[in-house]
Design a protein around this motif. Sequence first.
Motif, PDB file in Angstrom:
ATOM      1  N   PRO A 217      10.209 -11.922   8.894  1.00 29.20           N
ATOM      2  CA  PRO A 217      10.044 -10.721   7.874  1.00 29.20           C
ATOM      3  C   PRO A 217      10.492  -9.295   8.126  1.00 29.20           C
ATOM      4  O   PRO A 217      10.619  -8.539   7.355  1.00 29.20           O
ATOM      5  CB  PRO A 217       8.371 -10.919   7.806  1.00 29.20           C
ATOM      6  CG  PRO A 217       7.916 -11.149   8.624  1.00 29.20           C
ATOM      7  CD  PRO A 217       8.753 -12.331   9.373  1.00 29.20           C
ATOM      8  N   LEU A 218      10.453  -9.086   9.403  1.00 26.68           N
ATOM      9  CA  LEU A 218      10.935  -7.671   9.746  1.00 26.68           C
ATOM     10  C   LEU A 218      12.572  -7.622   9.981  1.00 26.68           C
ATOM     11  O   LEU A 218      12.915  -6.454  10.137  1.00 26.68           O
ATOM     12  CB  LEU A 218      10.237  -7.554  11.303  1.00 26.68           C
ATOM     13  CG  LEU A 218       8.772  -7.385  11.079  1.00 26.68           C
ATOM     14  CD1 LEU A 218       7.952  -7.052  12.378  1.00 26.68           C
ATOM     15  CD2 LEU A 218       8.647  -6.043  10.102  1.00 26.68           C
ATOM     16  N   ARG A 219      13.197  -8.618   9.977  1.00 25.59           N
ATOM     17  CA  ARG A 219      14.786  -8.244  10.169  1.00 25.59           C
ATOM     18  C   ARG A 219      15.527  -8.920   9.214  1.00 25.59           C
ATOM     19  O   ARG A 219      15.500 -10.326   8.701  1.00 25.59           O
ATOM     20  CB  ARG A 219      15.199  -9.029  11.418  1.00 25.59           C
ATOM     21  CG  ARG A 219      14.346  -8.419  12.558  1.00 25.59           C
ATOM     22  CD  ARG A 219      14.347  -9.055  13.885  1.00 25.59           C
ATOM     23  NE  ARG A 219      13.427  -8.668  14.975  1.00 25.59           N
ATOM     24  CZ  ARG A 219      13.664  -7.424  15.749  1.00 25.59           C
ATOM     25  NH1 ARG A 219      14.895  -6.962  15.752  1.00 25.59           N
ATOM     26  NH2 ARG A 219      12.700  -7.138  16.707  1.00 25.59           N
TER      27      ARG A 219
ATOM     28  N   GLU B  50      21.929   2.838   9.726  1.00 28.72           N
ATOM     29  CA  GLU B  50      23.177   2.306   9.550  1.00 28.72           C
ATOM     30  C   GLU B  50      23.410   0.739   9.301  1.00 28.72           C
ATOM     31  O   GLU B  50      23.844   0.322   8.284  1.00 28.72           O
ATOM     32  CB  GLU B  50      24.148   2.622  10.658  1.00 28.72           C
ATOM     33  CG  GLU B  50      25.764   2.335  10.273  1.00 28.72           C
ATOM     34  CD  GLU B  50      26.960   2.519  11.507  1.00 28.72           C
ATOM     35  OE1 GLU B  50      27.952   1.944  11.280  1.00 28.72           O
ATOM     36  OE2 GLU B  50      26.495   3.397  12.278  1.00 28.72           O
ATOM     37  N   LEU B  51      22.600  -0.113  10.033  1.00 24.32           N
ATOM     38  CA  LEU B  51      22.570  -1.461   9.769  1.00 24.32           C
ATOM     39  C   LEU B  51      21.826  -1.795   8.545  1.00 24.32           C
ATOM     40  O   LEU B  51      21.985  -2.630   7.927  1.00 24.32           O
ATOM     41  CB  LEU B  51      21.886  -2.027  11.121  1.00 24.32           C
ATOM     42  CG  LEU B  51      22.727  -2.068  12.330  1.00 24.32           C
ATOM     43  CD1 LEU B  51      22.006  -2.807  13.379  1.00 24.32           C
ATOM     44  CD2 LEU B  51      24.109  -2.419  12.235  1.00 24.32           C
ATOM     45  N   THR B  52      20.511  -0.998   8.350  1.00 20.21           N
ATOM     46  CA  THR B  52      20.018  -1.099   7.188  1.00 20.21           C
ATOM     47  C   THR B  52      20.660  -0.701   5.896  1.00 20.21           C
ATOM     48  O   THR B  52      20.726  -1.556   5.110  1.00 20.21           O
ATOM     49  CB  THR B  52      18.738  -0.138   7.151  1.00 20.21           C
ATOM     50  OG1 THR B  52      18.059  -0.416   8.254  1.00 20.21           O
ATOM     51  CG2 THR B  52      17.844  -0.377   5.840  1.00 20.21           C
ATOM     52  N   ALA B  53      21.665   0.249   5.968  1.00 26.62           N
ATOM     53  CA  ALA B  53      22.641   0.461   4.828  1.00 26.62           C
ATOM     54  C   ALA B  53      23.511  -0.628   4.529  1.00 26.62           C
ATOM     55  O   ALA B  53      23.714  -0.798   3.187  1.00 26.62           O
ATOM     56  CB  ALA B  53      23.238   1.853   5.027  1.00 26.62           C
TER      57      ALA B  53
ATOM     58  N   ALA C 165      13.421  -2.442  -1.834  1.00 22.24           N
ATOM     59  CA  ALA C 165      12.311  -1.585  -1.419  1.00 22.24           C
ATOM     60  C   ALA C 165      11.851  -1.830  -0.369  1.00 22.24           C
ATOM     61  O   ALA C 165      11.226  -0.954   0.608  1.00 22.24           O
ATOM     62  CB  ALA C 165      11.350  -1.629  -2.582  1.00 22.24           C
ATOM     63  N   PHE C 166      11.724  -3.266   0.099  1.00 22.19           N
ATOM     64  CA  PHE C 166      10.899  -3.668   1.282  1.00 22.19           C
ATOM     65  C   PHE C 166      11.772  -3.587   2.617  1.00 22.19           C
ATOM     66  O   PHE C 166      11.279  -3.239   3.528  1.00 22.19           O
ATOM     67  CB  PHE C 166      10.583  -5.304   1.022  1.00 22.19           C
ATOM     68  CG  PHE C 166       9.931  -5.718   2.469  1.00 22.19           C
ATOM     69  CD1 PHE C 166       8.777  -5.573   2.576  1.00 22.19           C
ATOM     70  CD2 PHE C 166      10.779  -6.824   3.088  1.00 22.19           C
ATOM     71  CE1 PHE C 166       7.987  -5.991   3.587  1.00 22.19           C
ATOM     72  CE2 PHE C 166      10.250  -7.398   4.107  1.00 22.19           C
ATOM     73  CZ  PHE C 166       9.070  -6.903   4.731  1.00 22.19           C
ATOM     74  N   ILE C 167      12.922  -3.741   2.860  1.00 22.30           N
ATOM     75  CA  ILE C 167      13.895  -3.843   3.892  1.00 22.30           C
ATOM     76  C   ILE C 167      13.771  -2.523   4.674  1.00 22.30           C
ATOM     77  O   ILE C 167      13.477  -2.597   5.771  1.00 22.30           O
ATOM     78  CB  ILE C 167      15.353  -4.388   3.383  1.00 22.30           C
ATOM     79  CG1 ILE C 167      15.375  -5.828   3.045  1.00 22.30           C
ATOM     80  CG2 ILE C 167      16.168  -4.051   4.347  1.00 22.30           C
ATOM     81  CD1 ILE C 167      16.611  -6.113   2.771  1.00 22.30           C
ATOM     82  N   PRO C 168      13.887  -1.457   4.103  1.00 23.53           N
ATOM     83  CA  PRO C 168      13.798  -0.275   4.867  1.00 23.53           C
ATOM     84  C   PRO C 168      12.363   0.046   5.582  1.00 23.53           C
ATOM     85  O   PRO C 168      12.268   0.485   6.714  1.00 23.53           O
ATOM     86  CB  PRO C 168      13.884   0.844   3.577  1.00 23.53           C
ATOM     87  CG  PRO C 168      14.922   0.448   2.769  1.00 23.53           C
ATOM     88  CD  PRO C 168      14.265  -1.203   2.506  1.00 23.53           C
TER      89      PRO C 168
ATOM     90  N   ALA D 106       0.938  -1.169  -0.070  1.00 22.05           N
ATOM     91  CA  ALA D 106       0.119  -0.029  -0.015  1.00 22.05           C
ATOM     92  C   ALA D 106       0.837   1.318   0.188  1.00 22.05           C
ATOM     93  O   ALA D 106       0.412   2.416  -0.247  1.00 22.05           O
ATOM     94  CB  ALA D 106      -1.088   0.092   1.193  1.00 22.05           C
ATOM     95  N   THR D 107       2.117   1.244  -0.009  1.00 23.39           N
ATOM     96  CA  THR D 107       3.066   2.313   0.049  1.00 23.39           C
ATOM     97  C   THR D 107       3.536   2.698  -1.346  1.00 23.39           C
ATOM     98  O   THR D 107       3.664   1.882  -2.085  1.00 23.39           O
ATOM     99  CB  THR D 107       4.265   1.983   1.115  1.00 23.39           C
ATOM    100  OG1 THR D 107       4.987   0.933   0.286  1.00 23.39           O
ATOM    101  CG2 THR D 107       3.790   1.571   2.521  1.00 23.39           C
ATOM    102  N   SER D 108       4.045   3.865  -1.325  1.00 19.35           N
ATOM    103  CA  SER D 108       4.707   4.328  -2.718  1.00 19.35           C
ATOM    104  C   SER D 108       5.825   3.505  -2.967  1.00 19.35           C
ATOM    105  O   SER D 108       6.416   3.348  -4.239  1.00 19.35           O
ATOM    106  CB  SER D 108       5.038   5.868  -2.664  1.00 19.35           C
ATOM    107  OG  SER D 108       5.973   6.128  -1.630  1.00 19.35           O
ATOM    108  N   SER D 109       6.572   2.831  -1.923  1.00 15.35           N
ATOM    109  CA  SER D 109       7.796   2.304  -2.323  1.00 15.35           C
ATOM    110  C   SER D 109       7.405   0.994  -3.190  1.00 15.35           C
ATOM    111  O   SER D 109       8.524   0.519  -3.983  1.00 15.35           O
ATOM    112  CB  SER D 109       8.354   1.939  -0.893  1.00 15.35           C
ATOM    113  OG  SER D 109       8.857   2.959  -0.266  1.00 15.35           O
ATOM    114  N   ALA D 110       6.339   0.523  -3.089  1.00 16.80           N
ATOM    115  CA  ALA D 110       5.902  -0.778  -3.709  1.00 16.80           C
ATOM    116  C   ALA D 110       5.277  -0.351  -5.377  1.00 16.80           C
ATOM    117  O   ALA D 110       4.986  -1.639  -5.598  1.00 16.80           O
ATOM    118  CB  ALA D 110       4.938  -1.595  -2.953  1.00 16.80           C
TER     119      ALA D 110
END
Length: 375
Positions: free
Chosen positions: A292-294, A342-345, A328-331, A265-269
């Motif tokens: 799915p969140l990590r 920083e970890l996400t990067a 797109a999904f991980i952030p 439902a987000t613009s990233s998708a």
Amino acid sequence: MSDKRRADRAKQARRDVRRAKRRTAGTSTDTELTDAIRSALAGGHPLNLLSMASMVIHVGKPDRRRDETHLDNILTGLIGVRNRETTALLAVTAELLVDDPAQQLRCRREVAERGEHLPRWITALPQVDVYRAVRRTHVFRDVDEVVIGMRLDRGHELTVAIRIDHNMLSTVTDAAAVPEPIDEALAKVAETSTDTDIFEMTLADARVWTEDALNMPTLSPKTDEWPLYRALVRWLVGRLPEGGEHRSPPGDWKSGKELCDGFFATSSAAPFTGSSHRELLLELFETGTGDPLRWSAARVEQAIGGTPHSEYSIPLEVALDAPDLLRAFIPYAHAQSGIRDELTARTLAMVESLRTSYKREVLRHAKYWGLDDVV
């Protein structure tokens, strides 16, 4: 929980056990072996001799194969050297042989027959006081480290840490032991650890988590330390109370579907409009830890770094989008779980580094199986 002392102890224990093996082949190294055991006893802490006994069992039964002849030969070599030092090693080895009652009884009979006066901590091993267990885990939840504190006779403290890798089917991949109280060991690790949480565990939960991990197949490379402590860990588990709760799964199909609904439902998708993209994302959820969140770099590498295993119902053009979909999904996922940028990067850098090779492998795989026309 590792340091240079662990590596040195592992090397020394391997050398000592090789001496015992050479003796069974006819090379007399009685004096060297006796000196090594005497040095372990003189070190003051039980961990030295516990490590040596654990290595004896590992060499006799590598990779948990039940090679009774091999272990029997090693024990025969030790029994052939009749002095206080080998009696001590046989006594500790007997205590750790929890999965081999026949050889355990053989060692105990030999020790009883000799009637040697042994350090009290050896005879008191069955009464070890295991008093605390905690779980150390990184925010990505890839790895849990079950840390257990115990007290041996005369106040000897020992801390054992067992590493459980959830990217490797939640199996034990490493272990460590240090001759100090658990509070001190945790404090030292905290000085250099970041993004790590500590949770108290019941001793019963520590047992069932470790047993479950020990019973899983080992898919990762061995470390130098794990053979040194495997028998010690198995013995320790048997000293813990039963009745604990198994590790809960990180998520379920319903929660994963709800997370998908929120993301799409987000613009990233926006670039991913087909229903097959949703199916692909749900499939990616099943990689690594299954949470799915990590998403760590290690999990991403497992998900898209090797041979693709996508369901044939997913069109080829959608399967090729997996790196871009993850990017797109991980952030979005990390924002839900509170993982810092920083970890996400770092995770996204892994996605980018694997993007080209993944697409190339998917195309090669599709051509091999004649799936070029999958739509």
